[in-house]
Design an enzyme around this catalytic site. Sequence first.
Site, short mmCIF file in Angstrom:
data_model
loop_
_atom_site.label_atom_id
_atom_site.label_comp_id
_atom_site.label_asym_id
_atom_site.label_seq_id
_atom_site.Cartn_x
_atom_site.Cartn_y
_atom_site.Cartn_z
CG ASP A 49 -1.85 1.17 1.28
OD1 ASP A 49 -2.97 1.03 0.75
OD2 ASP A 49 -1.48 2.23 1.83
CE1 TYR A 54 0.83 7.77 2.43
CE2 TYR A 54 1.18 5.47 1.84
CZ TYR A 54 0.40 6.45 2.41
OH TYR A 54 -0.79 6.11 2.99
CE LYS A 79 -3.57 4.69 0.44
NZ LYS A 79 -2.17 4.59 0.82
CG HIS A 112 -4.43 9.73 0.28
ND1 HIS A 112 -3.11 9.62 -0.03
CD2 HIS A 112 -4.55 9.31 1.57
CE1 HIS A 112 -2.43 9.15 1.02
NE2 HIS A 112 -3.30 8.96 2.00
CB SER A 235 7.49 -3.05 10.62
OG SER A 235 8.69 -3.10 11.37
CB VAL A 236 11.82 -0.09 8.39
CG1 VAL A 236 10.96 0.97 7.71
CG2 VAL A 236 12.26 0.38 9.76
NE ARG A 240 8.93 -3.74 16.40
CZ ARG A 240 9.06 -2.53 16.92
NH1 ARG A 240 8.96 -1.46 16.14
NH2 ARG A 240 9.24 -2.36 18.20
CG ASN A 244 3.85 -6.66 12.21
OD1 ASN A 244 3.84 -6.90 13.42
ND2 ASN A 244 4.26 -5.49 11.73
P1 NAD Z 1 0.69 1.07 11.88
O1 NAD Z 1 -0.55 0.89 12.67
O2 NAD Z 1 1.01 0.08 10.85
O3 NAD Z 1 1.87 1.19 12.92
C1 NAD Z 1 3.16 1.48 12.51
C2 NAD Z 1 4.00 1.74 13.75
O4 NAD Z 1 3.97 0.57 14.59
C3 NAD Z 1 5.43 1.99 13.40
O5 NAD Z 1 5.92 2.96 14.30
C4 NAD Z 1 6.12 0.66 13.62
O6 NAD Z 1 7.45 0.81 14.00
C5 NAD Z 1 5.29 0.07 14.74
N1 NAD Z 1 5.22 -1.39 14.63
C6 NAD Z 1 4.97 -2.13 13.53
N2 NAD Z 1 4.95 -3.44 13.82
C7 NAD Z 1 5.21 -3.54 15.15
C8 NAD Z 1 5.33 -4.63 16.02
N3 NAD Z 1 5.18 -5.89 15.61
N4 NAD Z 1 5.60 -4.37 17.34
C9 NAD Z 1 5.76 -3.11 17.78
N5 NAD Z 1 5.64 -2.03 16.99
C10 NAD Z 1 5.37 -2.24 15.68
O7 NAD Z 1 0.65 2.54 11.29
P2 NAD Z 1 0.67 3.28 9.90
O8 NAD Z 1 1.93 3.16 9.16
O9 NAD Z 1 0.17 4.62 10.26
O10 NAD Z 1 -0.47 2.54 9.05
C11 NAD Z 1 -0.21 1.47 8.17
C12 NAD Z 1 -0.37 1.89 6.73
O11 NAD Z 1 -1.67 2.44 6.50
C13 NAD Z 1 0.56 3.02 6.27
O12 NAD Z 1 1.89 2.62 6.09
C14 NAD Z 1 -0.14 3.46 5.02
O13 NAD Z 1 0.14 2.55 3.96
C15 NAD Z 1 -1.60 3.38 5.45
N6 NAD Z 1 -2.13 4.69 5.90
C16 NAD Z 1 -3.10 5.28 5.14
C17 NAD Z 1 -3.64 6.50 5.52
C18 NAD Z 1 -4.71 7.11 4.70
O14 NAD Z 1 -5.06 8.29 4.92
N7 NAD Z 1 -5.27 6.41 3.77
C19 NAD Z 1 -3.18 7.15 6.69
C20 NAD Z 1 -2.19 6.51 7.44
C21 NAD Z 1 -1.69 5.28 7.05
#
Ligand code: NAD
Length: 279
Positions: A49, A54, A79, A112, A235-236, A240, A244
């Site tokens: 995604d 981005y 998007k 978006h 996650s990078v 994780r 996940n």
């Molecule tokens: P997320 O809920 O995926 O959380 C990411 C955070 O959690 C990061 O800080 C990461 O280091 C941490 N994390 C990931 N796996 C973990 C684990 N196993 N244990 C502990 N910490 C962990 O948040 P996100 O990136 O905001 O959302 C996911 C995706 O949703 C985005 O990358 C993007 O593609 C999408 N998104 C879309 C919109 C939109 O407006 N459409 C807005 C925000 C995000």
Amino acid sequence: MTSATQVPTIPLRDDVAIPQFGLGVWEIPAGDTTEVVTRALQGGYRHIDTAKVYGNEAQVGAAFRASGLERDEVFITTKCWNDDQGFDKTKRALKDSLGRLELPYVDLYLIHWPAPSQDRYVDTWKAFIELQQEGLTRSIGVSNFQPDHLHRLIEETGVTPAINQIELHPRLQQAGLRREHEDLGIITEAWSPLGKGRSFQDETIQAIAQDHRKTPAQVILRWHVQLGNVVFPRSVRPERLEENIDVFDFHLSEREMDAIAALDAGERTGPDPDVFVRP
Ligand code: NAD
């Protein structure tokens, strides 16, 4: 390690099947994206995604090409950003995204944000309908749309979005909007599925995690999967990424699902879709 075949797919109203689990690449710096997406694809992820805003579409495309996977084995979403809304601009915006991705089509194109004060999302949707007919995107949907925005699109164009991607996690469960999606035949995608980690320390989540010998993140992701949400946590970190996606070997009971349902606090971490309009 979870294999690609363990991730279920969900049928969309336009006959496209979407893998229920993927990787979101928001805020992954462009310089790191190729490596992270490459590792994810090697680890069984088949859904990425991204978005124009981005700034890493080119790197997502590069990782896909380097993977050796066939185009129909990987589901790629991008998007349309707020300042690209409007019929002509939107048609150009997807072509520009495809140029950066170096792909002939994406699997899903999303508006978006509704950005209602611009009042251009209906014209944008009309362009989306044509872009799908032209084969430049297999499926079309929206993101951050509220019920009144969804109803207006459907009334004015006769075409229902296949997906609405919304903020959704244990502290913002969006029960009303999910019911609306069900009534309209729209699949829910959950963005920020982990809710920026705010529920990791919650006693209920911790206890369920211990009982299943899983992590709090895995419990929350499993909860999404059982609700039928499509998720793509970001996650990078290699460990994780692996953690996940490893949520297809356990099941939460009805009692556990109910206990998580009780954690809803109506608490957003992101902007209010009725007013957000950042160009
Ligand atoms: P997320 O809920 O995926 O959380 C990411 C955070 O959690 C990061 O800080 C990461 O280091 C941490 N994390 C990931 N796996 C973990 C684990 N196993 N244990 C502990 N910490 C962990 O948040 P996100 O990136 O905001 O959302 C996911 C995706 O949703 C985005 O990358 C993007 O593609 C999408 N998104 C879309 C919109 C939109 O407006 N459409 C807005 C925000 C995000």
